[in-house]
Design an enzyme around this catalytic site. Sequence first.
Site, PDB file in Angstrom:
ATOM      1  N   PRO A   4     -53.561 -10.344  -5.205  1.00 15.60           N
ATOM      2  CA  PRO A   4     -52.189  -9.982  -5.566  1.00 15.60           C
ATOM      3  C   PRO A   4     -51.544 -11.020  -6.468  1.00 15.60           C
ATOM      4  O   PRO A   4     -51.752 -12.231  -6.300  1.00 15.60           O
ATOM      5  CB  PRO A   4     -51.474  -9.948  -4.210  1.00 15.60           C
ATOM      6  CG  PRO A   4     -52.222 -10.951  -3.391  1.00 15.60           C
ATOM      7  CD  PRO A   4     -53.646 -10.947  -3.874  1.00 15.60           C
ATOM      8  N   GLY A   5     -50.768 -10.553  -7.435  1.00 16.61           N
ATOM      9  CA  GLY A   5     -49.976 -11.463  -8.256  1.00 16.61           C
ATOM     10  C   GLY A   5     -48.509 -11.169  -8.033  1.00 16.61           C
ATOM     11  O   GLY A   5     -47.771 -11.890  -7.386  1.00 16.61           O
ATOM     12  N   ARG A   6     -48.097  -9.999  -8.539  1.00 15.29           N
ATOM     13  CA  ARG A   6     -46.697  -9.603  -8.532  1.00 15.29           C
ATOM     14  C   ARG A   6     -46.063  -9.677  -7.134  1.00 15.29           C
ATOM     15  O   ARG A   6     -44.954 -10.152  -6.981  1.00 15.29           O
ATOM     16  CB  ARG A   6     -46.603  -8.173  -9.052  1.00 15.29           C
ATOM     17  CG  ARG A   6     -45.184  -7.722  -9.319  1.00 15.29           C
ATOM     18  CD  ARG A   6     -45.162  -6.209  -9.607  1.00 15.29           C
ATOM     19  NE  ARG A   6     -46.180  -5.760 -10.518  1.00 15.29           N
ATOM     20  CZ  ARG A   6     -45.996  -5.594 -11.838  1.00 15.29           C
ATOM     21  NH1 ARG A   6     -44.836  -5.841 -12.371  1.00 15.29           N
ATOM     22  NH2 ARG A   6     -46.985  -5.163 -12.599  1.00 15.29           N
TER      23      ARG A   6
ATOM     24  N   ARG B 287     -40.991  -7.551 -20.595  1.00 14.05           N
ATOM     25  CA  ARG B 287     -41.230  -6.330 -19.817  1.00 14.05           C
ATOM     26  C   ARG B 287     -40.292  -5.172 -20.187  1.00 14.05           C
ATOM     27  O   ARG B 287     -40.750  -4.044 -20.322  1.00 14.05           O
ATOM     28  CB  ARG B 287     -41.172  -6.616 -18.309  1.00 14.05           C
ATOM     29  CG  ARG B 287     -42.170  -7.683 -17.854  1.00 14.05           C
ATOM     30  CD  ARG B 287     -42.327  -7.758 -16.345  1.00 14.05           C
ATOM     31  NE  ARG B 287     -43.076  -6.644 -15.841  1.00 14.05           N
ATOM     32  CZ  ARG B 287     -42.562  -5.600 -15.237  1.00 14.05           C
ATOM     33  NH1 ARG B 287     -41.281  -5.526 -15.011  1.00 14.05           N
ATOM     34  NH2 ARG B 287     -43.326  -4.616 -14.837  1.00 14.05           N
TER      35      ARG B 287
ATOM     36  N   CYS C 297     -34.772 -10.595 -33.802  1.00 16.84           N
ATOM     37  CA  CYS C 297     -34.496  -9.612 -34.846  1.00 16.84           C
ATOM     38  C   CYS C 297     -35.379  -8.378 -34.696  1.00 16.84           C
ATOM     39  O   CYS C 297     -36.258  -8.123 -35.532  1.00 16.84           O
ATOM     40  CB  CYS C 297     -34.696 -10.261 -36.206  1.00 16.84           C
ATOM     41  SG  CYS C 297     -33.598 -11.663 -36.368  1.00 16.84           S
ATOM     42  N   GLU C 298     -35.195  -7.639 -33.653  1.00 16.39           N
ATOM     43  CA  GLU C 298     -35.911  -6.383 -33.411  1.00 16.39           C
ATOM     44  C   GLU C 298     -34.983  -5.491 -32.595  1.00 16.39           C
ATOM     45  O   GLU C 298     -34.364  -5.956 -31.636  1.00 16.39           O
ATOM     46  CB  GLU C 298     -37.168  -6.614 -32.552  1.00 16.39           C
ATOM     47  CG  GLU C 298     -38.155  -7.577 -33.110  1.00 16.39           C
ATOM     48  CD  GLU C 298     -39.531  -6.964 -33.343  1.00 16.39           C
ATOM     49  OE1 GLU C 298     -39.689  -5.740 -33.178  1.00 16.39           O
ATOM     50  OE2 GLU C 298     -40.425  -7.735 -33.699  1.00 16.39           O
TER      51      GLU C 298
ATOM     52  N   TYR D 210     -45.161 -12.012 -14.440  1.00 16.19           N
ATOM     53  CA  TYR D 210     -45.347 -11.459 -15.787  1.00 16.19           C
ATOM     54  C   TYR D 210     -44.078 -11.610 -16.612  1.00 16.19           C
ATOM     55  O   TYR D 210     -43.697 -10.714 -17.373  1.00 16.19           O
ATOM     56  CB  TYR D 210     -45.775  -9.984 -15.703  1.00 16.19           C
ATOM     57  CG  TYR D 210     -47.004  -9.803 -14.842  1.00 16.19           C
ATOM     58  CD1 TYR D 210     -48.228 -10.309 -15.246  1.00 16.19           C
ATOM     59  CD2 TYR D 210     -46.934  -9.163 -13.603  1.00 16.19           C
ATOM     60  CE1 TYR D 210     -49.359 -10.173 -14.461  1.00 16.19           C
ATOM     61  CE2 TYR D 210     -48.057  -9.025 -12.802  1.00 16.19           C
ATOM     62  CZ  TYR D 210     -49.264  -9.531 -13.242  1.00 16.19           C
ATOM     63  OH  TYR D 210     -50.371  -9.407 -12.464  1.00 16.19           O
TER      64      TYR D 210
END
Length: 434
Positions: A286-288, A324, A354-355, A383
Amino acid sequence: MGSGVLSALLADAGLRDDPSLGLVMGEVPLRDIVDRTGTPTYVYHAAIIRERFTALDAAFGDLPHRICYAVKANGNLAVLRLLSKMGAGADIVSGGELLRALAAGFSPDRIVFSGVGKTDEELIAALTVGVGHVNVESLAELRRLAMLAELQGARVTVGIRVNPDVTADTHPYISTGKGGLKFGVPTDQLDEALAILDEASHLTLGSLAMHIGSQITDPTPWVKGLERLCELLAVARAAGHAPTTLDIGGGLGIRYRDETPLTPAAWITPLIPMLRESGCTVQVEPGRYLVGSAGVLLTRVVHRKHSGGREIAIVDAGMNDLLRPSLYQAWHEIVPVQRTPGEEQATDIVGPVCETGDFLALERPLAPVAAGGAVAVLGAGAYAFAMSSNYNTRARPAEVLVDGDRWAVVRPRERLTDLFRDEIADPFAQTEAP
Ligand code: LLP
């Protein structure tokens, strides 16, 4: 967002909203961190990470198990050290993560090396330090590892990560268990993999592994996947191999909005009969789940503007700091660090990059936060910093660890001049014609 959900999200992070201090993590008012460290800053809550590890550990009861934390979710050494001290192993996917995990104190035998594209250099590094399991994801990689192990004269325990061909209901970019994707050895190639292992003098089959995706909130895909793994275990045993571990991957989801995430017990309990029957040690990656809810991103409003009928708050964290929302249209709850009186208003909370895709939230009801005011972006422990970049020549945020009433910077904000320190402005200066 109902106040019940918000309370649940704050509780997940170990935050309380104090009428005078504002948001408090453990015993540390977040405004103190804003004032002393500046923004944007990631803050991680040690108590929550410990609590999650302990809850997951308990879900296995007396079943032999190993929890290998997926370093990719948040590789800060302080987070790694904390989990290593709790008894976690590490799931890594690159030579860089191998170095990180070793630097943080994980012993090599508790490391599992996953990933579809390990290079020779990375495989050799794994052989040299003696990692616990190398999880191979293709026949080509298995052949390569067999050759390198023989050349190095190093024995290695191999996991075969199979592709169990199950679908999980999650964002398509993070669903990994379906046939035809790049992940895992297709199950109809297992016999060939076993034959390669028969010939490989330095390789031992230690585990069969799967990882079906991330942010999953329903146990069914793991049940289906584990059924598949158990069938393959029988095939491997019949062929004379004796794997001792079943690795069911990571993927346990968390609450970002109004999901009902699985508790560790609800994840593991349906799998226990099959795991017991297998006689194997179960390994999870597991990470999250371990770190996601434990982190917030603190950012301040730089300017406010009104345009085309929309209220816009421009904050000092952009898509380079937290990708994310732009990449997966992910929802992260956003809460003022210090509440001020006034009505909530639908607000676009956007970064300075700038997007047009540079936003943290669109049309989000937000209490009034004036320029200079800080907000906390929740669910930013996994993440988040890990996927940050220097796009627009922006220094990546500082990282802070809170433990009880103490807090410390565990990675200083990058210095702008360091960002181009190694660049060479005039590489041909010596050779140019006069
Ligand atoms: N094991 C393997 C082999 C993996 O590929 C992953 C994650 C994990 C374990 C840990 O999964 P977790 O428990 O954290 O769900 N950037 C995406 C998530 C990518 C997950 C990649 N693999 C996001 O921000 O949602």
